[in-house]
Motif scaffolding. Structure first.
Motif, mmCIF file in Angstrom:
data_model
loop_
_atom_site.group_PDB
_atom_site.id
_atom_site.type_symbol
_atom_site.label_atom_id
_atom_site.label_comp_id
_atom_site.label_asym_id
_atom_site.label_seq_id
_atom_site.Cartn_x
_atom_site.Cartn_y
_atom_site.Cartn_z
ATOM 1 N N SER A 45 0.849 -1.186 0.000
ATOM 2 C CA SER A 45 0.000 0.000 0.000
ATOM 3 C C SER A 45 0.889 1.242 0.000
ATOM 4 O O SER A 45 2.112 1.152 -0.064
ATOM 5 N N GLY A 46 0.260 2.404 0.054
ATOM 6 C CA GLY A 46 1.010 3.650 0.073
ATOM 7 C C GLY A 46 0.308 4.684 0.935
ATOM 8 O O GLY A 46 -0.902 4.598 1.159
ATOM 9 N N LYS A 47 1.074 5.657 1.419
ATOM 10 C CA LYS A 47 0.510 6.752 2.191
ATOM 11 C C LYS A 47 1.259 8.035 1.860
ATOM 12 O O LYS A 47 2.425 8.002 1.453
ATOM 13 N N ALA A 48 0.578 9.157 2.088
ATOM 14 C CA ALA A 48 1.189 10.479 1.928
ATOM 15 C C ALA A 48 1.168 11.186 3.275
ATOM 16 O O ALA A 48 0.325 10.894 4.139
ATOM 17 N N TRP A 49 2.103 12.120 3.456
ATOM 18 C CA TRP A 49 2.187 12.870 4.713
ATOM 19 C C TRP A 49 2.864 14.212 4.450
ATOM 20 O O TRP A 49 3.530 14.392 3.434
ATOM 21 N N GLU A 50 2.686 15.139 5.391
ATOM 22 C CA GLU A 50 3.299 16.458 5.285
ATOM 23 C C GLU A 50 4.451 16.584 6.269
ATOM 24 O O GLU A 50 4.405 16.021 7.371
ATOM 25 N N VAL A 51 5.477 17.336 5.874
ATOM 26 C CA VAL A 51 6.630 17.607 6.732
ATOM 27 C C VAL A 51 6.918 19.108 6.683
ATOM 28 O O VAL A 51 7.161 19.652 5.606
ATOM 29 N N PRO A 52 6.903 19.794 7.816
ATOM 30 C CA PRO A 52 7.244 21.223 7.809
ATOM 31 C C PRO A 52 8.738 21.430 7.528
ATOM 32 O O PRO A 52 9.576 20.596 7.876
ATOM 33 N N ALA A 53 9.064 22.554 6.918
ATOM 34 C CA ALA A 53 10.466 22.920 6.687
ATOM 35 C C ALA A 53 11.214 22.921 8.016
ATOM 36 O O ALA A 53 10.685 23.334 9.044
ATOM 37 N N GLY A 54 12.454 22.439 7.984
ATOM 38 C CA GLY A 54 13.269 22.426 9.190
ATOM 39 C C GLY A 54 13.048 21.219 10.067
ATOM 40 O O GLY A 54 13.650 21.121 11.141
ATOM 41 N N HIS A 55 12.200 20.290 9.659
ATOM 42 C CA HIS A 55 11.993 19.046 10.388
ATOM 43 C C HIS A 55 12.814 17.924 9.743
ATOM 44 O O HIS A 55 13.282 18.047 8.610
ATOM 45 N N VAL A 56 12.945 16.847 10.457
ATOM 46 C CA VAL A 56 13.636 15.651 9.978
ATOM 47 C C VAL A 56 12.611 14.535 9.847
ATOM 48 O O VAL A 56 11.711 14.410 10.686
ATOM 49 N N PHE A 57 12.708 13.748 8.781
ATOM 50 C CA PHE A 57 11.883 12.550 8.705
ATOM 51 C C PHE A 57 12.736 11.349 8.300
ATOM 52 O O PHE A 57 13.682 11.461 7.544
ATOM 53 N N ARG A 58 12.369 10.226 8.864
ATOM 54 C CA ARG A 58 13.127 8.984 8.708
ATOM 55 C C ARG A 58 12.223 7.907 8.120
ATOM 56 O O ARG A 58 11.128 7.650 8.636
ATOM 57 N N VAL A 59 12.660 7.280 7.023
ATOM 58 C CA VAL A 59 11.978 6.108 6.471
ATOM 59 C C VAL A 59 12.675 4.886 7.047
ATOM 60 O O VAL A 59 13.885 4.721 6.878
ATOM 61 N N ARG A 60 11.894 4.019 7.714
ATOM 62 C CA ARG A 60 12.487 2.954 8.513
ATOM 63 C C ARG A 60 11.916 1.585 8.147
ATOM 64 O O ARG A 60 10.712 1.451 7.875
ATOM 65 N N VAL A 61 12.784 0.583 8.138
ATOM 66 C CA VAL A 61 12.357 -0.806 7.968
ATOM 67 C C VAL A 61 11.837 -1.287 9.319
ATOM 68 O O VAL A 61 12.594 -1.445 10.266
ATOM 69 N N SER A 62 10.535 -1.493 9.402
ATOM 70 C CA SER A 62 9.917 -1.809 10.682
ATOM 71 C C SER A 62 9.764 -3.303 10.929
ATOM 72 O O SER A 62 9.495 -3.724 12.055
ATOM 73 N N ASP A 63 9.949 -4.110 9.874
ATOM 74 C CA ASP A 63 9.734 -5.547 10.021
ATOM 75 C C ASP A 63 10.851 -6.298 9.307
ATOM 76 O O ASP A 63 11.929 -6.483 9.849
ATOM 77 N N GLY A 64 10.607 -6.682 8.051
ATOM 78 C CA GLY A 64 11.634 -7.349 7.260
ATOM 79 C C GLY A 64 12.020 -6.504 6.071
ATOM 80 O O GLY A 64 11.491 -5.405 5.870
ATOM 81 N N PRO A 65 12.966 -6.979 5.259
ATOM 82 C CA PRO A 65 13.450 -6.199 4.113
ATOM 83 C C PRO A 65 12.316 -5.794 3.180
ATOM 84 O O PRO A 65 11.459 -6.607 2.846
ATOM 85 N N GLN A 66 12.339 -4.531 2.759
ATOM 86 C CA GLN A 66 11.249 -3.993 1.956
ATOM 87 C C GLN A 66 11.727 -2.761 1.205
ATOM 88 O O GLN A 66 12.385 -1.893 1.765
ATOM 89 N N VAL A 67 11.374 -2.682 -0.066
ATOM 90 C CA VAL A 67 11.696 -1.529 -0.910
ATOM 91 C C VAL A 67 10.549 -0.523 -0.846
ATOM 92 O O VAL A 67 9.373 -0.904 -0.817
ATOM 93 N N GLY A 68 10.886 0.774 -0.830
ATOM 94 C CA GLY A 68 9.877 1.830 -0.840
ATOM 95 C C GLY A 68 10.119 2.807 -1.968
ATOM 96 O O GLY A 68 11.245 3.260 -2.172
ATOM 97 N N ASP A 69 9.063 3.150 -2.701
ATOM 98 C CA ASP A 69 9.138 4.103 -3.810
ATOM 99 C C ASP A 69 8.624 5.458 -3.338
ATOM 100 O O ASP A 69 7.466 5.587 -2.934
ATOM 101 N N PHE A 70 9.481 6.485 -3.434
ATOM 102 C CA PHE A 70 9.265 7.770 -2.767
ATOM 103 C C PHE A 70 9.037 8.894 -3.770
ATOM 104 O O PHE A 70 9.782 9.046 -4.739
ATOM 105 N N ASN A 71 7.989 9.692 -3.519
ATOM 106 C CA ASN A 71 7.681 10.915 -4.268
ATOM 107 C C ASN A 71 7.621 12.097 -3.313
ATOM 108 O O ASN A 71 7.401 11.927 -2.109
ATOM 109 N N MET A 72 7.765 13.320 -3.876
ATOM 110 C CA MET A 72 7.819 14.508 -3.017
ATOM 111 C C MET A 72 7.433 15.754 -3.818
ATOM 112 O O MET A 72 7.820 15.908 -4.980
ATOM 113 N N TRP A 73 6.659 16.647 -3.160
ATOM 114 C CA TRP A 73 6.216 17.902 -3.764
ATOM 115 C C TRP A 73 6.381 19.049 -2.772
ATOM 116 O O TRP A 73 6.372 18.832 -1.548
ATOM 117 N N ASN A 74 6.478 20.273 -3.293
ATOM 118 C CA ASN A 74 6.328 21.472 -2.463
ATOM 119 C C ASN A 74 4.879 21.504 -1.979
ATOM 120 O O ASN A 74 3.949 21.506 -2.785
#
Length: 287
Positions: A45-74
């Motif tokens: 599945s997929g999800k979208a989220w917002e991140v304010p400028a000056g914040h840090v975000f981490r993409v993490r493997v929470s279970d087993g090996p898994q590839v994630g396809d990432f998109n990003m917009w202003n």
């Protein structure tokens, strides 16, 4: 390996030049940070989220090996979005710490800077594979139809389409991706290959938001890509699929003193439409 100089090189004051000490100071264990949100992305599945400028975000493997396809917009103008191919030229085909992901024209500025990567030491394996690639793009039902003659809805493109719909975006806004945790390269025939994901539970890739962002991530329905998706040996990799998590952190007050969002490209935007005719042959002779 070729020692030819890279085509895109940083000049004095270039945005390609990164203040490594500053970004290193933002890593876990450096600047104090507060976890403000955790986004759980179910397998396939997929999800979208917002991140304010000056914040840090981490993409993490929470279970087993898994590839994630990432998109990003202003967040405020989705016409400005991640530009995978130009990032590949200006940074590298596989990104890691201190690399930046750049936005499309006419903006052309860093959207994020990578500040930490638990797989940074993976390097290049014996078959030429590296992780976090900008070489390929998302799997999609159109290519699947082309290769197999069948419809199959479980693809990263489709996951990203569903993820951004609540934010007013459509399929036309989904774009070429950063393949997080994916191991890829070019074979002896200069053709793209994919290998089994080397990431394990707890591995992560961490970003600093250079502007207010809308992000989206697909848990690839190919899972860890250890199973052939097309060809005579293809089979459903459902057993190799796992979820991913995204953690968003606010940095302590004072950490970002002196930092500011980078402005869009300063190019005036004339494109030669109203410029006087240039005598290029005369210019060449004058050189």
């Amino acid at each position: 390996m070729s020692q030819v100089e890279a085509a895109y090189r940083a000049g004095p004051g270039s945005k390609l030049a990164v203040d490594a000490a500053f970004y290193n100071s933002l890593k876990e264990g450096g600047a104090q940070r507060t976890l403000v949100e955790t986004i759980k992305i179910p397998m396939r599945s997929g999800k979208a989220w917002e991140v304010p400028a000056g914040h840090v975000f981490r993409v993490r493997v929470s279970d087993g090996p898994q590839v994630g396809d990432f998109n990003m917009w202003n967040k405020h103008d989705p016409r400005e979005r991640m530009w995978a191919s130009r990032t590949r030229q200006m940074q590298r085909a596989h990104v890691s710490i201190h690399d930046r992901l750049w936005s499309t024209l006419p903006f052309l500025r860093p959207m994020v800077t990578i500040i930490d990567d638990s797989l940074a030491d993976y390097g290049q394996d014996a078959e030429g594979g590296r992780v976090h690639d900008l070489l390929g793009t998302r799997c999609d039902p159109y290519v699947n139809r082309l290769l197999t003659g069948e419809d199959f809805d479980f693809h990263c493109h489709s996951n990203l389409v569903r993820a951004v719909l609540p934010y007013g975006l459509t399929e036309f806004d989904v774009h070429d991706v950063l393949n997080i945790f994916q191991c890829t390269g070019l074979n002896d025939e200069d053709k793209y290959f994919m290998k089994a994901c080397p990431a394990k539970k707890g591995d992560y890739l961490e970003f600093f938001a250079e502007m207010d962002l809308l992000c989206a991530l697909s848990c690839c329905p190919g899972g860890d890509l250890s199973v052939d998706l097309w060809g005579p040996d293809a089979k459903d990799p459902l057993s190799r699929c796992h979820p991913l998590e995204v953690e968003i952190y606010r940095l302590e007050s004072g950490t970002l003193d002196g930092w500011k969002e980078l402005e869009r490209s300063g190019y005036a935007g004339g494109h030669g439409l109203s410029s006087p005719k240039v005598d290029w042959e005369a210019k060449k002779k004058a050189l």
